[in-house]
Enzyme design. Structure first.
Site, PDB file in Angstrom:
ATOM      1  N   ASP A 121       0.873  -1.169   0.000  1.00 33.58           N
ATOM      2  CA  ASP A 121       0.000   0.000   0.000  1.00 33.58           C
ATOM      3  C   ASP A 121       0.915   1.226   0.000  1.00 33.58           C
ATOM      4  O   ASP A 121       2.137   1.095  -0.203  1.00 33.58           O
ATOM      5  CB  ASP A 121      -0.971  -0.036   1.195  1.00 33.58           C
ATOM      6  CG  ASP A 121      -0.275   0.095   2.544  1.00 33.58           C
ATOM      7  OD1 ASP A 121       0.965   0.157   2.586  1.00 33.58           O
ATOM      8  OD2 ASP A 121      -0.977   0.132   3.570  1.00 33.58           O
TER       9      ASP A 121
ATOM     10  N   CYS B 249       2.967  -3.443   4.197  1.00 34.33           N
ATOM     11  CA  CYS B 249       2.139  -2.294   4.570  1.00 34.33           C
ATOM     12  C   CYS B 249       2.824  -1.679   5.788  1.00 34.33           C
ATOM     13  O   CYS B 249       3.990  -1.973   6.061  1.00 34.33           O
ATOM     14  CB  CYS B 249       0.684  -2.684   4.825  1.00 34.33           C
ATOM     15  SG  CYS B 249       0.398  -3.833   6.179  1.00 34.33           S
TER      16      CYS B 249
ATOM     17  N   THR C 169       2.437  -2.077   9.053  1.00 31.31           N
ATOM     18  CA  THR C 169       2.813  -3.081  10.050  1.00 31.31           C
ATOM     19  C   THR C 169       2.998  -4.484   9.473  1.00 31.31           C
ATOM     20  O   THR C 169       3.566  -5.350  10.149  1.00 31.31           O
ATOM     21  CB  THR C 169       1.695  -3.207  11.109  1.00 31.31           C
ATOM     22  OG1 THR C 169       0.492  -3.589  10.405  1.00 31.31           O
ATOM     23  CG2 THR C 169       1.471  -1.899  11.850  1.00 31.31           C
TER      24      THR C 169
ATOM     25  N   HIS D 105       8.585 -24.291   8.824  1.00 29.36           N
ATOM     26  CA  HIS D 105       7.468 -24.929   9.536  1.00 29.36           C
ATOM     27  C   HIS D 105       6.114 -24.702   8.878  1.00 29.36           C
ATOM     28  O   HIS D 105       5.239 -25.555   8.970  1.00 29.36           O
ATOM     29  CB  HIS D 105       7.380 -24.393  10.973  1.00 29.36           C
ATOM     30  CG  HIS D 105       8.507 -24.844  11.849  1.00 29.36           C
ATOM     31  ND1 HIS D 105       8.422 -24.885  13.221  1.00 29.36           N
ATOM     32  CD2 HIS D 105       9.754 -25.297  11.549  1.00 29.36           C
ATOM     33  CE1 HIS D 105       9.563 -25.326  13.734  1.00 29.36           C
ATOM     34  NE2 HIS D 105      10.388 -25.573  12.744  1.00 29.36           N
TER      35      HIS D 105
ATOM     36  N   HIS E   3       6.421 -31.279   8.813  1.00 27.60           N
ATOM     37  CA  HIS E   3       5.308 -30.391   9.174  1.00 27.60           C
ATOM     38  C   HIS E   3       4.117 -30.509   8.210  1.00 27.60           C
ATOM     39  O   HIS E   3       3.146 -29.769   8.346  1.00 27.60           O
ATOM     40  CB  HIS E   3       5.783 -28.935   9.212  1.00 27.60           C
ATOM     41  CG  HIS E   3       6.757 -28.670  10.318  1.00 27.60           C
ATOM     42  ND1 HIS E   3       6.371 -28.595  11.642  1.00 27.60           N
ATOM     43  CD2 HIS E   3       8.099 -28.493  10.298  1.00 27.60           C
ATOM     44  CE1 HIS E   3       7.442 -28.365  12.388  1.00 27.60           C
ATOM     45  NE2 HIS E   3       8.508 -28.308  11.609  1.00 27.60           N
TER      46      HIS E   3
HETATM   47  C1  RB5 Z   1      -2.119   2.411   6.538  1.00 26.63           C
HETATM   48  O1  RB5 Z   1      -2.074   3.614   7.222  1.00 26.63           O
HETATM   49  C2  RB5 Z   1      -1.915   1.254   7.515  1.00 26.63           C
HETATM   50  O2  RB5 Z   1      -3.049   1.029   8.243  1.00 26.63           O
HETATM   51  C3  RB5 Z   1      -1.496   0.021   6.766  1.00 26.63           C
HETATM   52  O3  RB5 Z   1      -0.314   0.282   6.050  1.00 26.63           O
HETATM   53  C4  RB5 Z   1      -1.193  -1.236   7.568  1.00 26.63           C
HETATM   54  O4  RB5 Z   1      -0.290  -0.984   8.597  1.00 26.63           O
HETATM   55  C5  RB5 Z   1      -2.342  -2.044   7.986  1.00 26.63           C
HETATM   56  O5  RB5 Z   1      -2.219  -3.113   8.574  1.00 26.63           O
END
Ligand code: RB5
Length: 148
Positions: free
Chosen positions: A8, A66, A68, A99, A133
């Site tokens: 993203d 993304c 996180t 695994h 596994h």
């Molecule tokens: C976008 O701001 C953020 O929510 C996305 O990149 C991601 O971290 C979602 O899991």
């Protein structure tokens, strides 16, 4: 091997670094996602495109970035045949291959510095699934599409 690398807006910079690294390792790489960080893009869009391509092609692998890595992993795992793993370090990346037979690696651009994310990618690439596994992987497949 063919790699689809998606992101993203939050993952554009890391996506580019990972795609360049894969290409330098001699892989066939396709990038999916916005061209710039100021181009808002919803993570399920790239996750869906990458996950469907991986599910269609046994020889393909996906990398999703993304902020996180969490949203990408949740979304990609909705596609049958996809085992997307969110890794935070080279150990979890390696174990995702050994695994969990992860065919998609998810990384957080706001969590990992790019050079460290590259070491995670290498750890996943250089590891092989351990056949002991397989029973668990079959049980994951049996859960696909099941409701309550
Ligand atoms: C976008 O701001 C953020 O929510 C996305 O990149 C991601 O971290 C979602 O899991």
């Amino acid at each position: 091997m063919r790699f689809l690398v998606g992101s993203d807006h939050a993952g554009v910079g890391l996506r580019r670094a990972l795609a360049a690294h894969l290409a330098a390792r001699g892989h066939d790489v396709e990038e999916i996602g916005p061209a710039r960080e100021d181009e808002r893009a919803d993570y399920p869009d790239a996750a869906g495109e990458v996950a469907r391509a991986v599910a269609r092609d046994e020889g393909a692998r996906g990398v999703l970035v993304c902020g996180t890595g969490i949203g990408m992993s949740i979304a990609a795992n909705k596609v049958r045949g996809v085992r997307a793993a969110l890794a935070h370090d080279p150990v979890t990346a390696r174990l995702a291959a050994e695994h969990n037979a992860a065919n998609v690696l998810c990384l957080g651009a706001r969590i990992l510095a790019a050079p460290y994310a590259v070491t995670c990618l290498d750890a996943w690439l250089d590891a092989a699934f351990e056949a002991r596994h397989q029973r668990r992987i079959d049980k994951i497949a049996a859960l696909e599409g099941s409701g309550a």
